[in-house]
Enzyme design. Sequence first.
Site, PDB file in Angstrom:
ATOM      1  N   HIS A 151       1.972   0.813-138.763  1.00 42.44           N
ATOM      2  CA  HIS A 151       1.898   1.194-137.357  1.00 42.44           C
ATOM      3  C   HIS A 151       0.761   0.474-136.638  1.00 42.44           C
ATOM      4  O   HIS A 151       0.961  -0.112-135.577  1.00 42.44           O
ATOM      5  CB  HIS A 151       1.716   2.706-137.246  1.00 42.44           C
ATOM      6  CG  HIS A 151       1.780   3.206-135.834  1.00 42.44           C
ATOM      7  ND1 HIS A 151       2.961   3.476-135.199  1.00 42.44           N
ATOM      8  CD2 HIS A 151       0.795   3.456-134.933  1.00 42.44           C
ATOM      9  CE1 HIS A 151       2.719   3.892-133.956  1.00 42.44           C
ATOM     10  NE2 HIS A 151       1.397   3.874-133.777  1.00 42.44           N
TER      11      HIS A 151
ATOM     12  N   HIS B 105      -1.761  -2.975-132.992  1.00 37.84           N
ATOM     13  CA  HIS B 105      -3.115  -3.085-132.459  1.00 37.84           C
ATOM     14  C   HIS B 105      -3.946  -4.124-133.214  1.00 37.84           C
ATOM     15  O   HIS B 105      -5.157  -3.947-133.370  1.00 37.84           O
ATOM     16  CB  HIS B 105      -3.816  -1.720-132.523  1.00 37.84           C
ATOM     17  CG  HIS B 105      -3.113  -0.650-131.752  1.00 37.84           C
ATOM     18  ND1 HIS B 105      -3.057  -0.628-130.380  1.00 37.84           N
ATOM     19  CD2 HIS B 105      -2.409   0.442-132.173  1.00 37.84           C
ATOM     20  CE1 HIS B 105      -2.359   0.420-129.975  1.00 37.84           C
ATOM     21  NE2 HIS B 105      -1.956   1.089-131.047  1.00 37.84           N
TER      22      HIS B 105
ATOM     23  N   LYS C 179       5.557  -3.651-124.288  1.00 43.57           N
ATOM     24  CA  LYS C 179       4.457  -2.696-124.508  1.00 43.57           C
ATOM     25  C   LYS C 179       3.638  -2.704-123.219  1.00 43.57           C
ATOM     26  O   LYS C 179       2.901  -3.661-122.943  1.00 43.57           O
ATOM     27  CB  LYS C 179       3.597  -3.127-125.704  1.00 43.57           C
ATOM     28  CG  LYS C 179       2.380  -2.234-125.942  1.00 43.57           C
ATOM     29  CD  LYS C 179       2.558  -1.330-127.124  1.00 43.57           C
ATOM     30  CE  LYS C 179       1.288  -0.532-127.402  1.00 43.57           C
ATOM     31  NZ  LYS C 179       1.447   0.453-128.462  1.00 43.57           N
TER      32      LYS C 179
END
Length: 315
Positions: free
Chosen positions: A179, A195, A243
């Site tokens: 993730h 990220h 995003k």
Amino acid sequence: MAVRLCGFLLLAVLVRGLHASRPAVNQELSNLFNELWRLDVNRMKPGIDYTISVQGRAGYVNQGSHVVLDHASLPLFSNVNENKLRNITTFSLFMKLLDNYERSTGITERVTPEELTEINLFLDAVLETQVMKRAHQYLVSKGKSSSDSRQFKNQLNLIWFHLYHRQRNTGPDSCGFEHVFVGETKSGTEVIGFHNWVQFFLQEKNSHLDYKGYQGYSARDQDLPDQDDHVLKLQFSWHGVVKPVGSAFIGTSPEFEMAIFTVVFLMNTERSTTVLVNIDQCQMELVVVRKGRCLGTAYPNLLSSNSRHVSQHAH
């Protein structure tokens, strides 16, 4: 005069309330993370090891949108020293993990013996760094980890690599590492997680990702991003899915990111934790969300850079 005084007092109360609503800077963790920052010898240097071009400020986009104006005609990364990346053990082993996962949630992850070996080698390399050794030492002093390095490795493995259900009615389809560092898509309409700057660069290089511009700053904000910022808020599309706002450290090593987020994860028990810290010239929130004993997500939320928060505090 009385009206003016009342107005002034009301303004003072409002300003005080605004500051009171913000959490206080966690000085202990700021000190630790700055120590880890100094120990991060594998961190890539802006303008030397990589060059970024932040370009224009991206506009507001609804979650799930496939249509977005592009405020950056060029890639974010104009240059990265890939030879150096491949020759730093933790980066090299980290990059081998990036293709081990199904991009879409709802698809059961299958871990092969080869992939388990890759995870083991990566964790061994991370544990050999001064960054993770210092983080481990801190966690032992707080009673949050065993001093036994093998048990600490098992703890890291559980937090970051243990598979769990992110989408119901499927087999285990996600983990903290996937993730945070790799990124996922949900229902084909949403990018979640994602990220990490290395993954961003590699996906951009392979034309899977299109950088749309920086985010998180108002048009009149003086604190605009520049090419040596170590945290950025970004807008991008990945495999055609947008995003609207993402955030990532830039240039940092995987061991640094794993270390700080592991510390925040283990020092708190709430489902969602936000700590305010100053690292180098940046003030940021570190956000960590739990998924039981595993990591659900973790990311930095930049509040100010270029030490602007220091000068503001001085006034």
